[in-house]
Design a protein around this motif. Sequence first.
Motif, PDB file in Angstrom:
ATOM      1  N   UNK A  28     -22.274  -5.547   7.169  1.00 20.32           N
ATOM      2  CA  UNK A  28     -22.382  -5.426   5.713  1.00 20.32           C
ATOM      3  C   UNK A  28     -21.428  -6.391   5.020  1.00 20.32           C
ATOM      4  N   UNK A  29     -20.263  -6.573   5.607  1.00 17.15           N
ATOM      5  CA  UNK A  29     -19.281  -7.486   5.020  1.00 17.15           C
ATOM      6  C   UNK A  29     -19.831  -8.907   4.974  1.00 17.15           C
ATOM      7  N   UNK A  30     -20.516  -9.324   6.042  1.00 16.86           N
ATOM      8  CA  UNK A  30     -21.052 -10.676   6.078  1.00 16.86           C
ATOM      9  C   UNK A  30     -22.208 -10.856   5.100  1.00 16.86           C
ATOM     10  N   UNK A  31     -22.851  -9.768   4.725  1.00 18.16           N
ATOM     11  CA  UNK A  31     -23.974  -9.832   3.796  1.00 18.16           C
ATOM     12  C   UNK A  31     -23.548  -9.724   2.332  1.00 18.16           C
ATOM     13  N   UNK A  32     -22.315  -9.361   2.081  1.00 15.79           N
ATOM     14  CA  UNK A  32     -21.914  -9.083   0.704  1.00 15.79           C
ATOM     15  C   UNK A  32     -21.983 -10.352  -0.144  1.00 15.79           C
ATOM     16  N   UNK A  33     -22.246 -10.204  -1.434  1.00 16.21           N
ATOM     17  CA  UNK A  33     -22.253 -11.373  -2.319  1.00 16.21           C
ATOM     18  C   UNK A  33     -20.847 -11.920  -2.500  1.00 16.21           C
ATOM     19  N   UNK A  34     -20.768 -13.146  -2.914  1.00 16.09           N
ATOM     20  CA  UNK A  34     -19.464 -13.747  -3.168  1.00 16.09           C
ATOM     21  C   UNK A  34     -18.745 -12.948  -4.254  1.00 16.09           C
ATOM     22  N   UNK A  35     -17.480 -12.599  -4.033  1.00 14.86           N
ATOM     23  CA  UNK A  35     -16.781 -11.770  -5.029  1.00 14.86           C
ATOM     24  C   UNK A  35     -16.596 -12.504  -6.350  1.00 14.86           C
ATOM     25  N   UNK A  36     -16.510 -11.721  -7.408  1.00 16.94           N
ATOM     26  CA  UNK A  36     -16.246 -12.300  -8.708  1.00 16.94           C
ATOM     27  C   UNK A  36     -14.839 -12.869  -8.777  1.00 16.94           C
ATOM     28  N   UNK A  37     -14.514 -13.488  -9.885  1.00 18.22           N
ATOM     29  CA  UNK A  37     -13.211 -14.145  -9.998  1.00 18.22           C
ATOM     30  C   UNK A  37     -12.150 -13.266 -10.656  1.00 18.22           C
ATOM     31  N   UNK A  38     -12.501 -11.998 -10.891  1.00 21.76           N
ATOM     32  CA  UNK A  38     -11.536 -11.049 -11.446  1.00 21.76           C
ATOM     33  C   UNK A  38     -11.374  -9.904 -10.463  1.00 21.76           C
ATOM     34  N   UNK A  39     -10.169  -9.773  -9.918  1.00 21.90           N
ATOM     35  CA  UNK A  39      -9.911  -8.764  -8.891  1.00 21.90           C
ATOM     36  C   UNK A  39      -8.987  -7.677  -9.437  1.00 21.90           C
ATOM     37  N   UNK A  40      -9.267  -6.441  -9.041  1.00 23.62           N
ATOM     38  CA  UNK A  40      -8.442  -5.293  -9.410  1.00 23.62           C
ATOM     39  C   UNK A  40      -7.781  -4.753  -8.142  1.00 23.62           C
ATOM     40  N   UNK A  41      -6.473  -4.598  -8.176  1.00 24.15           N
ATOM     41  CA  UNK A  41      -5.726  -4.106  -7.018  1.00 24.15           C
ATOM     42  C   UNK A  41      -4.986  -2.828  -7.376  1.00 24.15           C
ATOM     43  N   UNK A  42      -4.920  -1.939  -6.395  1.00 24.47           N
ATOM     44  CA  UNK A  42      -4.196  -0.690  -6.612  1.00 24.47           C
ATOM     45  C   UNK A  42      -3.730  -0.160  -5.266  1.00 24.47           C
ATOM     46  N   UNK A  43      -2.736   0.695  -5.301  1.00 23.60           N
ATOM     47  CA  UNK A  43      -2.235   1.311  -4.076  1.00 23.60           C
ATOM     48  C   UNK A  43      -2.007   2.805  -4.322  1.00 23.60           C
ATOM     49  N   UNK A  44      -2.301   3.620  -3.320  1.00 25.68           N
ATOM     50  CA  UNK A  44      -2.060   5.060  -3.391  1.00 25.68           C
ATOM     51  C   UNK A  44      -1.388   5.491  -2.097  1.00 25.68           C
ATOM     52  N   UNK A  45      -0.707   6.613  -2.152  1.00 25.52           N
ATOM     53  CA  UNK A  45      -0.079   7.105  -0.935  1.00 25.52           C
ATOM     54  C   UNK A  45      -1.063   7.967  -0.160  1.00 25.52           C
ATOM     55  N   UNK A  46      -0.963   7.912   1.139  1.00 26.83           N
ATOM     56  CA  UNK A  46      -1.696   8.803   2.024  1.00 26.83           C
ATOM     57  C   UNK A  46      -0.705   9.346   3.043  1.00 26.83           C
ATOM     58  N   UNK A  47      -0.988  10.523   3.565  1.00 30.44           N
ATOM     59  CA  UNK A  47      -0.104  11.126   4.548  1.00 30.44           C
ATOM     60  C   UNK A  47      -0.680  10.948   5.949  1.00 30.44           C
ATOM     61  N   UNK A  48       0.150  10.454   6.853  1.00 30.31           N
ATOM     62  CA  UNK A  48      -0.232  10.271   8.249  1.00 30.31           C
ATOM     63  C   UNK A  48       0.800  10.997   9.100  1.00 30.31           C
ATOM     64  N   UNK A  49       0.347  12.073   9.747  1.00 25.87           N
ATOM     65  CA  UNK A  49       1.273  12.926  10.504  1.00 25.87           C
ATOM     66  C   UNK A  49       2.448  13.385   9.654  1.00 25.87           C
ATOM     67  N   UNK A  50       2.157  13.708   8.406  1.00 23.23           N
ATOM     68  CA  UNK A  50       3.182  14.214   7.507  1.00 23.23           C
ATOM     69  C   UNK A  50       4.061  13.161   6.877  1.00 23.23           C
ATOM     70  N   UNK A  51       3.864  11.899   7.237  1.00 28.01           N
ATOM     71  CA  UNK A  51       4.689  10.817   6.698  1.00 28.01           C
ATOM     72  C   UNK A  51       3.897  10.045   5.658  1.00 28.01           C
TER      73      UNK A  51
END
Length: 237
Positions: free
Chosen positions: A78-101
């Motif tokens: 699917x990644x190889x089939x995706x259209x070329x991304x636009x020139x405006x990118x949105x980035x974000x980060x969230x926390x996730x817990x892995x083994x309580x950490x």
Amino acid sequence: MIIGLVVAVGEGPFVETPSYKGFRYPPEIIAHCVWLYYRFPLSFREVEEMMLERGVVVSYETVRQWARKFGPAYAAALRRRRPRPGDKWHLDEVFIKINGKIQYLWRAVDADGNVLDILVTDRRDKAAARRFFRKLLKGTGSVPRVVVTDKLRSYGAALRKMLPSVEHRAHKGLNNRAENSHQPTRQGERAMKGFRSVGSAQRFLAAFSRISPHFRPRRHRFTAPDYQAEMTHRFTT
């Protein structure tokens, strides 16, 4: 019994067909189980139960093996089939817990909400942001015109070092598109009752971020017949 998922991952240019050699179940069954697991917030045992209701006896451990092997293969196609991304990118980060950490999940989407890449790290400092940008630029093969983030300073520091000519807009209110893209991940995380390791989280989320959105077109933009036609096309893909 009919399994309504067509396996056609190998169609199209430069797309390798996953090998099902050595597996006693037909590809349609394997693909259907992998689709269920990555498309909906289901556990392996719930997939096992749903297949049993359909007359297919398969253990949850087998579903786990299929998801681990074929999920990344389907996602890569699917990644190889995706259209070329636009020139405006949105980035974000969230926390996730892995083994309580607490760990951090970084995500980038374009202006249309298409997921560009994800990364799991144990920090959210400048080094982690630069690592994510390197992965993102390598994976997309393109450079954005504008990057929209929240006010985390690590983004600005990394961008000034790596992409000084790119416009950076740091404003929490402008970044809802990236923040909303985390919601399906939260559903999957709850179904899995958390992640066991950074590696397993990265593998699952990398595949999940490709497969699940593929089956989530913006339904409000389609009439009922057009939506059905679009979903049929996406199943075939």
